[in-house]
Write an enzyme that holds these catalytic residues in place. Structure first.
Site, PDB file in Angstrom:
ATOM      1  N   ARG A 105       0.023 -10.666   8.692  1.00  0.00           N
ATOM      2  CA  ARG A 105       1.396 -11.128   8.518  1.00  0.00           C
ATOM      3  C   ARG A 105       1.748 -12.161   9.575  1.00  0.00           C
ATOM      4  O   ARG A 105       1.569 -11.944  10.774  1.00  0.00           O
ATOM      5  CB  ARG A 105       2.383  -9.960   8.601  1.00  0.00           C
ATOM      6  CG  ARG A 105       3.806 -10.368   8.235  1.00  0.00           C
ATOM      7  CD  ARG A 105       4.740  -9.191   8.176  1.00  0.00           C
ATOM      8  NE  ARG A 105       5.038  -8.673   9.501  1.00  0.00           N
ATOM      9  CZ  ARG A 105       6.039  -7.824   9.753  1.00  0.00           C
ATOM     10  NH1 ARG A 105       6.790  -7.378   8.756  1.00  0.00           N
ATOM     11  NH2 ARG A 105       6.247  -7.392  10.978  1.00  0.00           N
ATOM     12  N   THR A 109       7.075 -16.373   9.495  1.00  0.00           N
ATOM     13  CA  THR A 109       7.468 -16.416   8.079  1.00  0.00           C
ATOM     14  C   THR A 109       7.487 -15.031   7.431  1.00  0.00           C
ATOM     15  O   THR A 109       8.071 -14.853   6.366  1.00  0.00           O
ATOM     16  CB  THR A 109       6.484 -17.296   7.290  1.00  0.00           C
ATOM     17  OG1 THR A 109       5.184 -16.677   7.291  1.00  0.00           O
ATOM     18  CG2 THR A 109       6.380 -18.684   7.913  1.00  0.00           C
ATOM     19  N   ASP A 201       1.126   4.604   7.795  1.00  0.00           N
ATOM     20  CA  ASP A 201       0.208   3.473   7.715  1.00  0.00           C
ATOM     21  C   ASP A 201      -1.166   3.965   7.274  1.00  0.00           C
ATOM     22  O   ASP A 201      -1.832   4.698   8.015  1.00  0.00           O
ATOM     23  CB  ASP A 201       0.118   2.773   9.071  1.00  0.00           C
ATOM     24  CG  ASP A 201      -0.697   1.490   9.015  1.00  0.00           C
ATOM     25  OD1 ASP A 201      -1.916   1.573   8.753  1.00  0.00           O
ATOM     26  OD2 ASP A 201      -0.120   0.416   9.223  1.00  0.00           O
ATOM     27  N   ASP A 204      -4.121   3.059   9.690  1.00  0.00           N
ATOM     28  CA  ASP A 204      -4.130   3.838  10.920  1.00  0.00           C
ATOM     29  C   ASP A 204      -4.589   5.267  10.671  1.00  0.00           C
ATOM     30  O   ASP A 204      -5.354   5.838  11.457  1.00  0.00           O
ATOM     31  CB  ASP A 204      -2.733   3.853  11.546  1.00  0.00           C
ATOM     32  CG  ASP A 204      -2.411   2.555  12.266  1.00  0.00           C
ATOM     33  OD1 ASP A 204      -3.339   1.904  12.785  1.00  0.00           O
ATOM     34  OD2 ASP A 204      -1.227   2.174  12.298  1.00  0.00           O
TER      35      ASP A 204
END
Length: 212
Positions: A105, A109, A201, A204
């Site tokens: 990411r 933006t 997540d 993770d």
């Protein structure tokens, strides 16, 4: 629900998904359950593979028996969490090719940027199954599908463990031709773009690194 979205609601899938969601599930348990659910998702994603027939000898007689008609497959993992679904897919089809796409990411933006991309050259003649456990905002999924299409793919499918309504809407609007196979559609995204109730997540929890 659009026709392009399939929820695999088999009782065993839903039971295993509940066990996997629990915050006390260990890394080992998470990996095992993700693999087991991944097998069911793989069966559904490949339900329409064409069949041919060959003659074989059973211990009793000769027969014409169905076999896969030779359609070539590529499983494409969206790094890194997609690797958790790659294993069970390869158990189903050991001869499949493997592709990988790395997306990160952009903090300015908030959109995904590509840092790695490697797929077989003959994507146009293959069934290309993109693997990513979480379909949250849909931004990464849309980018992954577009990258595969830009590489020449005609038949693209998306397999995920969980989907948020926001991500489903975004992906189906951007790529209405891409079937989506998931184990559950959850309630919503929270302010951090995590799926609610979700499971945290996936990367993770799969790799044992710090998560929410």
């Amino acid at each position: 629900m659009t026709k392009s979205v399939t929820v695999v609601d088999h009782p065993l899938v839903q039971h295993k998904l509940t066990l996997l969601r629990r915050k006390e599930a260990s890394t080992s348990e998470f990996r095992t359950l993700l693999r087991e659910i991944g097998l069911f998702l793989g069966y559904e994603a490949l339900r329409d593979l064409p069949l041919g027939r060959i003659q074989i000898e059973t211990p009793v007689c000769t027969m014409e028996a169905p076999v896969l008609a030779g359609k070539k497959l590529t499983f494409i993992s969206v790094l890194r969490a997609g690797d958790g679904l790659l294993g069970p897919m390869l158990e189903l089809v050991p001869s499949a090719r493997v592709g990988q796409i790395g997306l990160a990411r952009d903090e300015e933006t908030l959109m995904p940027t590509k840092y790695f991309f490697k797929v077989p050259q003959d994507t146009a003649s293959r069934v290309n199954v993109i693997l990513d456990p979480m379909l949250a905002t849909g931004h990464s999924a849309i980018r992954a599908v577009q990258e595969i299409k830009d590489a020449g793919a005609k038949d693209v499918r998306f397999v995920c463990l969980l989907a948020a309504p926001e991500g489903l809407k975004a992906l189906t609007e951007a790529h209405p031709d891409v079937p989506i196979i998931t184990a559950a559609i959850d309630e919503k995204l929270n302010e951090k773009a995590y799926i609610v109730p979700g499971l945290g997540d996936a990367g993770d929890r799969l790799f044992g690194t710090k998560g929410v």
